[in-house]
Design a protein around this motif. Structure first.
Motif, PDB file in Angstrom:
ATOM      1  N   ASP B 127       0.802  -1.222   0.000  1.00 38.52           N
ATOM      2  CA  ASP B 127       0.000   0.000   0.000  1.00 38.52           C
ATOM      3  C   ASP B 127       0.840   1.280   0.000  1.00 38.52           C
ATOM      4  OD1 ASP B 127      -2.555  -1.086  -0.236  1.00 38.52           O
ATOM      5  OD2 ASP B 127      -2.604  -1.605   1.890  1.00 38.52           O
ATOM      6  N   SER B 128       2.140   1.143   0.249  1.00 37.09           N
ATOM      7  CA  SER B 128       2.987   2.342   0.186  1.00 37.09           C
ATOM      8  C   SER B 128       3.445   2.603  -1.247  1.00 37.09           C
ATOM      9  CB  SER B 128       4.193   2.187   1.114  1.00 37.09           C
ATOM     10  OG  SER B 128       5.082   1.218   0.607  1.00 37.09           O
ATOM     11  N   GLY B 129       3.170   1.663  -2.177  1.00 31.54           N
ATOM     12  CA  GLY B 129       3.544   1.895  -3.578  1.00 31.54           C
ATOM     13  C   GLY B 129       4.681   1.008  -4.032  1.00 31.54           C
ATOM     14  N   MET B 130       5.381   1.462  -5.064  1.00 35.96           N
ATOM     15  CA  MET B 130       6.474   0.686  -5.632  1.00 35.96           C
ATOM     16  C   MET B 130       7.626   0.586  -4.627  1.00 35.96           C
ATOM     17  SD  MET B 130       5.617  -0.107  -8.799  1.00 35.96           S
ATOM     18  CE  MET B 130       6.951  -0.234  -9.991  1.00 35.96           C
ATOM     19  N   PRO B 131       8.351  -0.536  -4.640  1.00 35.41           N
ATOM     20  CA  PRO B 131       9.498  -0.664  -3.730  1.00 35.41           C
ATOM     21  C   PRO B 131      10.596   0.345  -4.056  1.00 35.41           C
ATOM     22  CG  PRO B 131       9.384  -2.537  -5.258  1.00 35.41           C
ATOM     23  CD  PRO B 131       8.143  -1.736  -5.468  1.00 35.41           C
ATOM     24  N   ILE B 132      11.338   0.760  -3.028  1.00 33.50           N
ATOM     25  CA  ILE B 132      12.317   1.829  -3.234  1.00 33.50           C
ATOM     26  C   ILE B 132      13.767   1.388  -3.050  1.00 33.50           C
ATOM     27  CG2 ILE B 132      10.731   3.744  -2.696  1.00 33.50           C
ATOM     28  CD1 ILE B 132      11.986   3.730   0.143  1.00 33.50           C
ATOM     29  N   ASP B 136      13.934  -3.514   0.237  1.00 29.90           N
ATOM     30  CA  ASP B 136      12.479  -3.358   0.223  1.00 29.90           C
ATOM     31  C   ASP B 136      11.853  -4.463  -0.641  1.00 29.90           C
ATOM     32  OD1 ASP B 136      10.052  -2.200   0.713  1.00 29.90           O
ATOM     33  OD2 ASP B 136      10.363  -0.439  -0.556  1.00 29.90           O
ATOM     34  N   ILE B 137      12.400  -4.677  -1.832  1.00 24.48           N
ATOM     35  CA  ILE B 137      11.873  -5.716  -2.717  1.00 24.48           C
ATOM     36  C   ILE B 137      12.007  -7.081  -2.052  1.00 24.48           C
ATOM     37  CG2 ILE B 137      12.100  -6.867  -4.969  1.00 24.48           C
ATOM     38  CD1 ILE B 137      13.353  -4.272  -6.051  1.00 24.48           C
ATOM     39  N   ALA B 138      13.195  -7.360  -1.512  1.00 24.66           N
ATOM     40  CA  ALA B 138      13.451  -8.675  -0.919  1.00 24.66           C
ATOM     41  C   ALA B 138      12.552  -8.925   0.291  1.00 24.66           C
ATOM     42  CB  ALA B 138      14.921  -8.796  -0.536  1.00 24.66           C
ATOM     43  N   ASN B 139      12.336  -7.882   1.104  1.00 22.02           N
ATOM     44  CA  ASN B 139      11.469  -8.052   2.280  1.00 22.02           C
ATOM     45  C   ASN B 139      10.026  -8.346   1.872  1.00 22.02           C
ATOM     46  OD1 ASN B 139      13.558  -7.593   4.034  1.00 22.02           O
ATOM     47  ND2 ASN B 139      13.150  -5.390   4.215  1.00 22.02           N
ATOM     48  N   ARG B 140       9.568  -7.670   0.830  1.00 25.97           N
ATOM     49  CA  ARG B 140       8.198  -7.915   0.356  1.00 25.97           C
ATOM     50  C   ARG B 140       8.085  -9.334  -0.194  1.00 25.97           C
ATOM     51  NH1 ARG B 140       6.296  -2.226  -2.496  1.00 25.97           N
ATOM     52  NH2 ARG B 140       7.121  -0.848  -0.899  1.00 25.97           N
ATOM     53  N   ALA B 141       9.133  -9.798  -0.898  1.00 25.73           N
ATOM     54  CA  ALA B 141       9.116 -11.153  -1.431  1.00 25.73           C
ATOM     55  C   ALA B 141       9.033 -12.163  -0.290  1.00 25.73           C
ATOM     56  CB  ALA B 141      10.366 -11.403  -2.270  1.00 25.73           C
ATOM     57  N   THR B 142       9.794 -11.917   0.763  1.00 26.82           N
ATOM     58  CA  THR B 142       9.777 -12.824   1.920  1.00 26.82           C
ATOM     59  C   THR B 142       8.376 -12.882   2.530  1.00 26.82           C
ATOM     60  OG1 THR B 142      12.089 -12.334   2.383  1.00 26.82           O
ATOM     61  CG2 THR B 142      10.802 -13.245   4.197  1.00 26.82           C
ATOM     62  N   ALA B 143       7.768 -11.714   2.696  1.00 26.39           N
ATOM     63  CA  ALA B 143       6.418 -11.670   3.275  1.00 26.39           C
ATOM     64  C   ALA B 143       5.428 -12.457   2.411  1.00 26.39           C
ATOM     65  CB  ALA B 143       5.965 -10.221   3.422  1.00 26.39           C
ATOM     66  N   LEU B 144       5.562 -12.336   1.083  1.00 27.20           N
ATOM     67  CA  LEU B 144       4.648 -13.040   0.179  1.00 27.20           C
ATOM     68  C   LEU B 144       4.871 -14.554   0.250  1.00 27.20           C
ATOM     69  CD1 LEU B 144       4.923 -10.545  -2.792  1.00 27.20           C
ATOM     70  CD2 LEU B 144       2.751 -11.232  -1.731  1.00 27.20           C
ATOM     71  N   VAL B 145       6.130 -14.980   0.190  1.00 24.28           N
ATOM     72  CA  VAL B 145       6.418 -16.421   0.220  1.00 24.28           C
ATOM     73  C   VAL B 145       5.916 -17.018   1.529  1.00 24.28           C
ATOM     74  CG1 VAL B 145       8.255 -18.169   0.289  1.00 24.28           C
ATOM     75  CG2 VAL B 145       8.381 -16.276  -1.357  1.00 24.28           C
ATOM     76  N   ILE B 160       7.688 -14.842  -8.016  1.00 20.88           N
ATOM     77  CA  ILE B 160       7.813 -13.478  -7.480  1.00 20.88           C
ATOM     78  C   ILE B 160       8.071 -12.494  -8.624  1.00 20.88           C
ATOM     79  CG2 ILE B 160       9.288 -11.932  -6.099  1.00 20.88           C
ATOM     80  CD1 ILE B 160       7.645 -13.698  -4.308  1.00 20.88           C
ATOM     81  N   ASP B 161       7.281 -11.414  -8.651  1.00 18.26           N
ATOM     82  CA  ASP B 161       7.531 -10.315  -9.601  1.00 18.26           C
ATOM     83  C   ASP B 161       8.141  -9.155  -8.818  1.00 18.26           C
ATOM     84  OD1 ASP B 161       7.509  -8.124 -11.271  1.00 18.26           O
ATOM     85  OD2 ASP B 161       5.512  -8.512 -12.087  1.00 18.26           O
ATOM     86  N   PRO B 162       9.437  -8.906  -8.988  1.00 14.60           N
ATOM     87  CA  PRO B 162      10.107  -7.868  -8.185  1.00 14.60           C
ATOM     88  C   PRO B 162       9.795  -6.445  -8.639  1.00 14.60           C
ATOM     89  CG  PRO B 162      11.676  -8.832  -9.723  1.00 14.60           C
ATOM     90  CD  PRO B 162      10.370  -9.573  -9.924  1.00 14.60           C
ATOM     91  N   LEU B 163       9.018  -6.302  -9.704  1.00 11.20           N
ATOM     92  CA  LEU B 163       8.592  -5.008 -10.248  1.00 11.20           C
ATOM     93  C   LEU B 163       9.750  -4.176 -10.803  1.00 11.20           C
ATOM     94  CD1 LEU B 163       5.933  -3.958  -7.601  1.00 11.20           C
ATOM     95  CD2 LEU B 163       5.552  -5.127  -9.767  1.00 11.20           C
ATOM     96  N   VAL B 164      10.032  -4.415 -12.044  1.00 14.36           N
ATOM     97  CA  VAL B 164      11.074  -3.686 -12.751  1.00 14.36           C
ATOM     98  C   VAL B 164      10.629  -2.243 -12.955  1.00 14.36           C
ATOM     99  CG1 VAL B 164      12.227  -3.532 -14.992  1.00 14.36           C
ATOM    100  CG2 VAL B 164      11.899  -5.773 -13.898  1.00 14.36           C
ATOM    101  N   GLN B 165      11.513  -1.287 -12.674  1.00 15.96           N
ATOM    102  CA  GLN B 165      11.169   0.139 -12.798  1.00 15.96           C
ATOM    103  C   GLN B 165      12.078   0.830 -13.827  1.00 15.96           C
ATOM    104  OE1 GLN B 165      10.614   2.014  -8.843  1.00 15.96           O
ATOM    105  NE2 GLN B 165      10.510  -0.059  -8.001  1.00 15.96           N
ATOM    106  N   PRO B 166      11.610   1.938 -14.394  1.00 18.10           N
ATOM    107  CA  PRO B 166      12.342   2.578 -15.502  1.00 18.10           C
ATOM    108  C   PRO B 166      13.723   3.115 -15.106  1.00 18.10           C
ATOM    109  CG  PRO B 166      10.119   3.459 -15.327  1.00 18.10           C
ATOM    110  CD  PRO B 166      10.350   2.626 -14.110  1.00 18.10           C
ATOM    111  N   ILE B 167      14.713   2.777 -15.887  1.00 15.17           N
ATOM    112  CA  ILE B 167      16.062   3.263 -15.624  1.00 15.17           C
ATOM    113  C   ILE B 167      16.199   4.722 -16.068  1.00 15.17           C
ATOM    114  CG2 ILE B 167      17.117   2.519 -17.824  1.00 15.17           C
ATOM    115  CD1 ILE B 167      19.244   1.330 -15.455  1.00 15.17           C
ATOM    116  N   SER B 168      15.253   5.186 -16.898  1.00 14.71           N
ATOM    117  CA  SER B 168      15.340   6.561 -17.401  1.00 14.71           C
ATOM    118  C   SER B 168      15.158   7.599 -16.298  1.00 14.71           C
ATOM    119  CB  SER B 168      14.302   6.794 -18.501  1.00 14.71           C
ATOM    120  OG  SER B 168      13.001   6.615 -17.987  1.00 14.71           O
ATOM    121  N   THR B 169      14.462   7.226 -15.225  1.00 14.14           N
ATOM    122  CA  THR B 169      14.217   8.209 -14.168  1.00 14.14           C
ATOM    123  C   THR B 169      15.231   8.092 -13.034  1.00 14.14           C
ATOM    124  OG1 THR B 169      12.698   6.711 -13.027  1.00 14.14           O
ATOM    125  CG2 THR B 169      11.742   8.239 -14.612  1.00 14.14           C
TER     126      THR B 169
END
Lengths: 210, 266
Positions: B127-132, B136-145, B160-169
């Motif tokens: 609910d806080s949005g995309m991982p930062i 953050d990504i690894a902790n969310r993956a652990t919680a899901l598993v 697990i989908d770690p949510l790839v984010q744009p490298i342009s930003t």
């Protein structure tokens, strides 16, 4: 006489150091901070926006241009006084309720700021009633709604409806955007405009606020 | 071997939406066959774009696809009532797309998944949005598993989908997700890593070049699945070649097969 074209070109070519020199030189020559801002920097960002729209410039370059511009604005700020605060429109922007995407919306927000508008970026997951209360509080002329999911697009309509019900529809122009959003959808939900990228969104907002 | 989830049957794509609206079964069948021939291991089916028609569209799509499907389907909807219906319509054990840590999504998907035999895509979104950060990504993956294990879904069935984010930003978005994938595979060697790849190249020109190079790095980090267009022959060739280079292709058989069929060309 300050050569504003040179300032514009230097901003577009992303030569930050040279740009800062030019701004300082212009001030020394007695050019007003407001003129440097409007005829140099904002005009330069307009070109950046157009180039972005035409895919001649890309997001990392646009970010760098915006950063260069804001460094220059820092120099001008103490000299702008009240004159500088007369903005080209108050804008409320946010991603609709249920949607947490923020990248595209932040780019739009940045481009509009660079175009001289006063932008209030509310963030993501914003409920219709919060858009409504912010329109009132900030006396906005433009509202920008973002949605990146087909599942949250209906929330755009609900937000437009809430603005109508609150009696604020005549006060604001509503712009919508986001990957799944189309001009057709914008028309269907009664929005005033749609833009496919941050450059055109900023251009459209300026046109509608004028 | 890498598992490709074919993304083409999605009503947010114009031609698919038109085919679904017109109940044009030939178009859908042809598209699914092409994806299967190109090497898709799953066919994703998303009927969400025609608002208010998702249930009947999903029903029609599954009726149309099921008879010719040679691979399992990925049922793609946020609505458990539609997933319940879809689950009963498929023959092979399906993959569910998806659960996340967003409270509404999590609370509706957990009861649906409990006691079911299926694979599931789990998004590192809360609910806080995309991982930062990588952590953050690894902790969310652990919680899901851990949550999914508790309701009886084995780690080997979780993607697990770690949510790839744009490298342009932000130029650190590549290493952020690569390091996260390494950490997740370290904690859960059995878990799969999947996701869309094209977000990495958002806002940049020549996107496919970026996507192909990125999948190579991601596969080295531990990604073993992706949601992509299997008709993009260049990325498919890259994936098969990387599988070989990572020692997953016994006697280089799949690579050679790909070369002989014309799928892999330098």
């Amino acid at each position: 006489m300050t050569d504003f074209n040179k300032i514009k070109e230097t901003l577009v070519s992303l030569d930050v150091q040279h740009l800062i020199e030019l701004v300082n030189e212009a001030l020394k020559k007695g050019t007003s901070a407001v003129d440097i801002l409007n005829d140099g920097l904002i005009a330069g960002m307009d070109i950046v926006g157009e180039k972005m729209e035409n895919e001649d410039m890309f997001i990392p370059e646009v970010l760098m241009a915006a950063q260069a511009m804001s460094q220059c604005v820092e120099i001008l700020k103490p000299l702008l006084g009240d004159e500088g605060s007369s903005t080209k429109g108050n804008v409320i922007i946010g991603t609709v309720k249920g949607d947490l995407h923020d990248i595209g919306k932040n780019l739009v927000s940045m481009m509009m700021e660079s175009a001289g508008m006063e932008v209030y970026n509310l963030g993501v997951d914003i409920a219709p009633e919060d858009f409504v209360s912010q329109i009132r509080e900030k006396n906005a002329q433009i509202v920008c709604l973002s949605a990146l999911l087909t599942t949250t697009m209906p929330m755009m309509k609900l937000t437009v409806d809430a603005i109508v019900e609150a009696g604020l529809r005549d006060q604001v122009k509503i712009l919508v955007g986001g990957a799944p959003v189309t001009q057709e959808f914008a028309d269907e939900i009664g929005a005033d405009g749609f833009a496919a990228d941050a450059g055109s969104a900023s251009k459209l907002a300026k046109k509608l606020a004028a | 071997m890498f598992e490709v989830i074919g993304e083409r049957i999605n009503t947010s794509r114009k031609l698919v939406q038109a085919a679904v609206a017109d109940r044009n079964a030939d178009y859908i069948i042809d598209d699914v066959k092409k994806q299967q021939d190109a090497g898709a291991n799953f066919i994703d089916v998303n009927a969400g774009a025609r608002i208010g028609h998702e249930k009947e569209d999903m029903c029609w799509l599954l009726d149309t696809i099921q008879p010719i499907a040679t691979v399992p389907l990925t049922l793609d909807s946020p609505d458990p009532t539609i997933l319940e219906m879809a689950f009963l319509m498929v023959e092979k054990t399906p993959m569910i797309n998806s659960i996340s840590l967003e409270k509404d999504r999590f609370d509706t998907m957990m009861p649906f998944l409990e006691g079911k035999e299926c694979k599931v895509i789990a998004l590192c979104m809360d609910d806080s949005g995309m991982p930062i950060s990588s952590d953050d990504i690894a902790n969310r993956a652990t919680a899901l598993v851990e949550s999914l294990n508790k309701i009886g879904i084995p780690t080997a069935s979780i993607y697990i989908d770690p949510l790839v984010q744009p490298i342009s930003t932000d130029v650190n978005k590549g290493t952020m997700v690569l390091n996260a994938v390494r950490a997740i595979k370290n904690s859960f060697p059995q878990v799969h890593i999947t996701g869309g790849l094209s977000n990495i190249s958002y806002g940049l020109p020549q996107r496919k070049m970026i996507n192909r190079t990125f999948v190579t790095l991601m596969m080295d980090a531990g990604m073993d699945s992706a949601i992509i267009d299997p008709l993009d022959s260049k990325i498919m060739a890259t994936i098969r070649t990387v599988d070989m280079l990572l020692g997953k292709d016994s006697f280089c058989m799949e690579y050679l097969k790909g070369v002989r069929s014309g799928m892999i060309q330098s």
